[in-house]
Design a protein around this motif. Sequence first.
Motif, PDB file in Angstrom:
ATOM      1  N   VAL A  15       0.922  -1.235   0.324  1.00 31.73           N
ATOM      2  CA  VAL A  15      -0.015   0.178  -0.138  1.00 31.73           C
ATOM      3  C   VAL A  15       0.936   1.211  -0.019  1.00 31.73           C
ATOM      4  CG1 VAL A  15      -1.855   1.189   1.357  1.00 31.73           C
ATOM      5  CG2 VAL A  15      -1.779  -1.244   1.217  1.00 31.73           C
ATOM      6  N   PHE A  16       0.912   1.986  -1.115  1.00 31.90           N
ATOM      7  CA  PHE A  16       1.570   3.131  -1.270  1.00 31.90           C
ATOM      8  C   PHE A  16       0.663   4.323  -1.007  1.00 31.90           C
ATOM      9  CE2 PHE A  16       4.476   0.373  -2.955  1.00 31.90           C
ATOM     10  CZ  PHE A  16       5.778   0.811  -2.849  1.00 31.90           C
ATOM     11  N   THR A  17       0.915   5.206  -0.063  1.00 31.70           N
ATOM     12  CA  THR A  17       0.317   6.248   0.203  1.00 31.70           C
ATOM     13  C   THR A  17       1.197   7.821   0.264  1.00 31.70           C
ATOM     14  OG1 THR A  17      -1.391   7.364   1.791  1.00 31.70           O
ATOM     15  CG2 THR A  17       0.248   6.290   2.900  1.00 31.70           C
ATOM     16  N   SER A  18       0.426   8.845  -0.481  1.00 29.90           N
ATOM     17  CA  SER A  18       1.100   9.974  -0.559  1.00 29.90           C
ATOM     18  C   SER A  18       0.043  11.275  -0.630  1.00 29.90           C
ATOM     19  CB  SER A  18       1.906   9.958  -1.928  1.00 29.90           C
ATOM     20  OG  SER A  18       2.353  11.363  -2.035  1.00 29.90           O
ATOM     21  N   THR A  19       0.272  12.110   0.054  1.00 34.60           N
ATOM     22  CA  THR A  19      -0.741  13.301   0.101  1.00 34.60           C
ATOM     23  C   THR A  19      -0.739  13.953  -1.459  1.00 34.60           C
ATOM     24  OG1 THR A  19      -0.074  13.667   2.154  1.00 34.60           O
ATOM     25  CG2 THR A  19      -1.418  15.186   1.188  1.00 34.60           C
ATOM     26  N   TYR A  20       0.319  14.167  -2.001  1.00 36.32           N
ATOM     27  CA  TYR A  20       0.337  14.883  -3.050  1.00 36.32           C
ATOM     28  C   TYR A  20       1.205  14.199  -4.460  1.00 36.32           C
ATOM     29  CZ  TYR A  20      -1.040  18.839  -0.147  1.00 36.32           C
ATOM     30  OH  TYR A  20      -1.479  19.659   0.778  1.00 36.32           O
ATOM     31  N   GLY A  21       1.925  13.113  -4.164  1.00 36.86           N
ATOM     32  CA  GLY A  21       2.494  12.443  -5.169  1.00 36.86           C
ATOM     33  C   GLY A  21       3.719  13.357  -5.599  1.00 36.86           C
ATOM     34  N   GLU A  22       4.165  13.445  -7.010  1.00 42.23           N
ATOM     35  CA  GLU A  22       5.355  14.119  -7.492  1.00 42.23           C
ATOM     36  C   GLU A  22       4.873  15.364  -7.955  1.00 42.23           C
ATOM     37  OE1 GLU A  22       8.651  15.468  -8.443  1.00 42.23           O
ATOM     38  OE2 GLU A  22       8.732  13.561  -7.212  1.00 42.23           O
TER      39      GLU A  22
ATOM     40  N   LEU B 239      -3.062   3.357   6.668  1.00 45.27           N
ATOM     41  CA  LEU B 239      -2.629   2.282   7.490  1.00 45.27           C
ATOM     42  C   LEU B 239      -4.046   1.615   7.750  1.00 45.27           C
ATOM     43  CD1 LEU B 239      -1.140   1.271  10.119  1.00 45.27           C
ATOM     44  CD2 LEU B 239      -1.860   2.938  11.451  1.00 45.27           C
ATOM     45  N   VAL B 240      -5.012   2.453   7.643  1.00 48.28           N
ATOM     46  CA  VAL B 240      -6.200   1.359   7.869  1.00 48.28           C
ATOM     47  C   VAL B 240      -6.380   0.469   6.476  1.00 48.28           C
ATOM     48  CG1 VAL B 240      -8.654   1.791   7.593  1.00 48.28           C
ATOM     49  CG2 VAL B 240      -7.515   3.287   8.900  1.00 48.28           C
ATOM     50  N   GLU B 241      -5.974   0.784   5.560  1.00 49.08           N
ATOM     51  CA  GLU B 241      -6.124   0.023   4.114  1.00 49.08           C
ATOM     52  C   GLU B 241      -5.222  -1.277   4.464  1.00 49.08           C
ATOM     53  OE1 GLU B 241      -6.500  -1.764   0.679  1.00 49.08           O
ATOM     54  OE2 GLU B 241      -7.856  -0.242   1.382  1.00 49.08           O
ATOM     55  N   ALA B 242      -4.058  -1.157   5.045  1.00 51.39           N
ATOM     56  CA  ALA B 242      -3.200  -2.174   5.155  1.00 51.39           C
ATOM     57  C   ALA B 242      -3.505  -3.155   5.972  1.00 51.39           C
ATOM     58  CB  ALA B 242      -1.991  -1.716   5.617  1.00 51.39           C
TER      59      ALA B 242
END
Length: 259
Positions: free
Chosen positions: A83-90, A149-152
């Motif tokens: 699970v990769f989580t990022s607020t804004y990405g690149e 975290l919830v997703e994982a």
Amino acid sequence: MTTPLTAAIEGIGLWAPGVPSWEAFVGLHRGAGAPEAAPARPAPTLLPPNERRRAPDTVLVALQAAQAACEAAGRDPASLPSVFTSTYGELAITDNMCATLARAPTEVSPTRFHNSVHNAAAGYWTIGTGAMEPATAISAGQASFAMGLVEALAQLEAGAQAVLLVAYDGPAVGPLNDVLDSQGLLGVALVLARPAAGDRLRLSLQPGEATPAAPPAAVAAGNAMAPALVLLEAIAADAAQAVVAAGDGRGLRIGLGHG
């Protein structure tokens, strides 16, 4: 009563400017100085040198933290759903593409485009590790770490034996800097597994809302993913609980058990 979502934490990875590892973070929390000659840029060894040069810093920091967490857990990265989580990405590449579209639309770089998508880090990870397990990329604003975290934990509850959680963000640049709040570079990763007897470190989601704690000011100050450091600081302090931002001023309560 509903049973709370629970997991063992098998491995932790971290990279931030001047704090290139989880061990360095723990040392800083306990009063040690920052490591000397810390690398200025993450350099995950699972990518070939040419790929490392082409990949944006957000991808590099995500993979650096993920690789360290898997090594600490003794897990084969290819065996783990992620699970990769990022607020804004690149954001740097997004800014460049917007400027190019406004100036000369036909000059948009295909390489920059594929690095701009929100699942770029997940894609590099699966290619670099040869992983064929599912990879999820999500964003939930200020709640991105909490929802990751919830997703994982939900994937563990659904039957996965272990899951890799990777949280990361980079700096806002150009006009985006006026509307988005993110500075510096930060990557955090956790290998989470189904609980078992003898776990040295365990977390569980607890009912009820609470006010989220402020991230530690000494590491990655101003980064959009800094709420993840609230959990890491609690782990380093052997605390019984952490409250991380879950959006709209609310907090996600996380209980910690130290074996």
